[in-house]
Scaffold this motif. Structure first.
Motif, PDB file in Angstrom:
ATOM      1  N   LEU A 148       0.670  -1.101  -0.442  1.00 15.91           N
ATOM      2  CA  LEU A 148      -0.131   0.221   0.006  1.00 15.91           C
ATOM      3  C   LEU A 148       0.633   1.617   0.361  1.00 15.91           C
ATOM      4  N   LEU A 149       0.531   1.670  -0.931  1.00 17.14           N
ATOM      5  CA  LEU A 149       0.934   3.401  -1.106  1.00 17.14           C
ATOM      6  C   LEU A 149       0.321   4.929  -0.667  1.00 17.14           C
ATOM      7  N   VAL A 150       0.461   5.489   0.102  1.00 20.16           N
ATOM      8  CA  VAL A 150      -0.600   6.405   0.619  1.00 20.16           C
ATOM      9  C   VAL A 150      -0.247   7.745   0.728  1.00 20.16           C
ATOM     10  N   GLU A 151      -0.398   8.318  -0.164  1.00 14.17           N
ATOM     11  CA  GLU A 151      -0.232   9.807   0.310  1.00 14.17           C
ATOM     12  C   GLU A 151      -1.292  10.927   1.759  1.00 14.17           C
ATOM     13  N   ALA A 152      -0.113  11.258   2.522  1.00 13.74           N
ATOM     14  CA  ALA A 152      -0.468  11.689   3.470  1.00 13.74           C
ATOM     15  C   ALA A 152      -0.865  13.282   3.621  1.00 13.74           C
ATOM     16  N   ALA A 153      -2.439  13.299   3.005  1.00 18.93           N
ATOM     17  CA  ALA A 153      -3.008  14.746   2.914  1.00 18.93           C
ATOM     18  C   ALA A 153      -3.890  14.741   3.976  1.00 18.93           C
ATOM     19  N   TRP A 154      -3.597  14.608   5.156  1.00 18.73           N
ATOM     20  CA  TRP A 154      -4.809  14.264   6.505  1.00 18.73           C
ATOM     21  C   TRP A 154      -5.654  15.108   6.474  1.00 18.73           C
ATOM     22  N   ASN A 155      -6.006  16.524   5.620  1.00 23.37           N
ATOM     23  CA  ASN A 155      -7.442  17.196   5.589  1.00 23.37           C
ATOM     24  C   ASN A 155      -8.072  16.869   4.689  1.00 23.37           C
ATOM     25  N   ARG A 156      -7.506  14.613   3.930  1.00 22.89           N
ATOM     26  CA  ARG A 156      -8.697  14.735   3.262  1.00 22.89           C
ATOM     27  C   ARG A 156      -9.553  13.480   3.545  1.00 22.89           C
ATOM     28  N   TRP A 157      -9.527  13.467   4.734  1.00 27.89           N
ATOM     29  CA  TRP A 157      -9.889  12.639   6.175  1.00 27.89           C
ATOM     30  C   TRP A 157     -10.702  13.663   7.253  1.00 27.89           C
ATOM     31  N   HIS A 158     -10.804  14.501   6.499  1.00 27.90           N
ATOM     32  CA  HIS A 158     -12.034  15.345   7.757  1.00 27.90           C
ATOM     33  C   HIS A 158     -13.052  15.172   7.291  1.00 27.90           C
ATOM     34  N   PRO A 159     -14.385  14.864   7.865  1.00 30.18           N
ATOM     35  CA  PRO A 159     -15.536  14.823   7.469  1.00 30.18           C
ATOM     36  C   PRO A 159     -16.294  16.258   7.125  1.00 30.18           C
ATOM     37  N   ARG A 160     -15.473  17.210   7.105  1.00 28.38           N
ATOM     38  CA  ARG A 160     -16.210  18.078   5.785  1.00 28.38           C
ATOM     39  C   ARG A 160     -16.019  18.360   4.832  1.00 28.38           C
ATOM     40  N   THR A 161     -13.825  17.775   4.865  1.00 27.47           N
ATOM     41  CA  THR A 161     -13.117  17.514   3.466  1.00 27.47           C
ATOM     42  C   THR A 161     -14.283  16.746   2.364  1.00 27.47           C
ATOM     43  N   ARG A 162     -14.683  14.840   2.975  1.00 29.17           N
ATOM     44  CA  ARG A 162     -15.070  14.468   2.654  1.00 29.17           C
ATOM     45  C   ARG A 162     -16.535  14.655   2.228  1.00 29.17           C
ATOM     46  N   GLU A 163     -16.774  15.334   3.393  1.00 29.89           N
ATOM     47  CA  GLU A 163     -18.956  16.128   3.268  1.00 29.89           C
ATOM     48  C   GLU A 163     -18.961  17.243   1.559  1.00 29.89           C
ATOM     49  N   MET A 164     -17.873  17.805   1.532  1.00 28.82           N
ATOM     50  CA  MET A 164     -17.405  18.429   0.506  1.00 28.82           C
ATOM     51  C   MET A 164     -17.723  17.649  -1.196  1.00 28.82           C
TER      52      MET A 164
END
Length: 319
Positions: free
Chosen positions: A113-129
């Motif tokens: 697995l390779l994942v970019e740690a763009a941490w704000n992409r896991w924030h509920p607001r970002t996910r809903e947007m």
């Protein structure tokens, strides 16, 4: 329940990732490698290494978090993957789209697995947007304004040095570009214009960058970013059927409640720890959970491709 190993014990690892691993359900901070063993021990791992390769050789490390300066991402991501480790790497994943493509191929060849740690992409607001935009809640998006002005780096910080992958575009511009791409359905844009200002020292990176991106169908995104100490995080997407705005801080909300507004209706989100959410989801994916939320590598590649295009446009400008 994976064993995590950190390459680097800098500010993000210390303030955010180590606490996230310690408080998350499942993962364990097994090892940290850093040139300063005292800094590594301060993160609370079971083992401390002073050589990165020694951590990669530890058979009990399942996943490696790469927390090094940007120009070190590709070599150490590839070494970790080749050593059989899963990898979570700080954003930007690579300095170029070629870097990202190479790392993706290495991960697939290694079956890791390779994942970019763009941490704000896991924030509920970002996910809903992103969910609202993906299902066309605004109709056809035609205009985006995205800006992130951040704190000025301390003297000697890698963010000032071009050779280390520093600069506003890589650091805070990344967030604005990512949000704009999401608004336009992750279509590749054309750079219609760009300008930047460098710090006044030899070999410096950009202190600020502004760009205009044009998307298929006629949509336009105006992007701005800087690291000069004037704080501003703003995002607005306007479409044929409505408008969406993220209240400041538009990208880095975490320790305080946040708000998203769609056509005058505000949606509120409590303070959360997106780093913990990220760690838990990566840990779940390593454990085989097919429903774990991860940032798609195709999106990481498009972000890198877009940053390439902005830098290429700047390089072609008359001196």
């Amino acid at each position: 329940m994976a064993n995590w190993g950190f390459l680097g014990a800098g500010s993000i690892a210390t303030s955010s990732l180590a606490p996230a691993v310690h408080t998350a359900d499942g993962p364990r901070l097994h090892a940290v490698a850093a040139s300063d063993p005292a800094r590594a021990r301060a993160l609370g791992p079971a083992r401390v290494y002073t050589a990165y390769d020694d951590l990669l050789a530890d058979p009990e490390v399942d996943v490696v978090y790469v927390a090094l300066h940007n120009s070190a991402h590709r070599p150490w991501v590839e070494r970790a993957l080749t050593a059989g480790k899963h990898v979570l790497c700080e954003k930007p994943l690579g300095l170029t789209a070629e870097d990202v493509s190479t790392m993706v191929r290495t991960a697939r060849a290694a079956g890791r697995l390779l994942v970019e740690a763009a941490w704000n992409r896991w924030h509920p607001r970002t996910r809903e947007m992103e969910a609202l935009l993906a299902r066309g809640a605004l109709g056809a998006v035609h205009t985006v304004t995205a800006r992130f002005d951040g704190l000025a780096p301390a003297p000697g910080n890698y963010r000032v040095a071009a050779s280390l992958g520093g600069g506003a575009l890589y650091d805070v511009g990344y967030y604005a570009v990512s949000a704009a791409l999401a608004a336009f359905g992750w279509q590749p844009p054309r750079v219609a214009g760009a300008q930047h200002r460098l710090w006044r020292r030899p070999g410096s990176a950009d202190a600020s960058t502004d760009a205009v991106l044009e998307f298929p169908g006629g949509g336009t995104a105006t992007i701005g970013c800087s690291l000069i100490g004037v704080l501003d995080e703003s995002f607005t997407a306007t479409g044929t059927a409505g408008e969406l705005t993220l209240a400041s801080p538009a990208y880095c909300a975490a320790v305080e409640p946040s708000t998203l507004t769609v056509d005058g209706e505000s949606r509120h989100y409590p303070a959360v720890d997106p780093y913990r959410l990220m760690v838990e989801q990566v840990d779940a994916a390593i454990g085989g959970d097919p429903g774990a939320h991860l940032v798609p590598l195709e999106q990481s590649l498009l972000i890198a491709t877009t940053l390439d295009a902005v830098r290429d446009h700047l390089a072609r400008r008359p001196a």
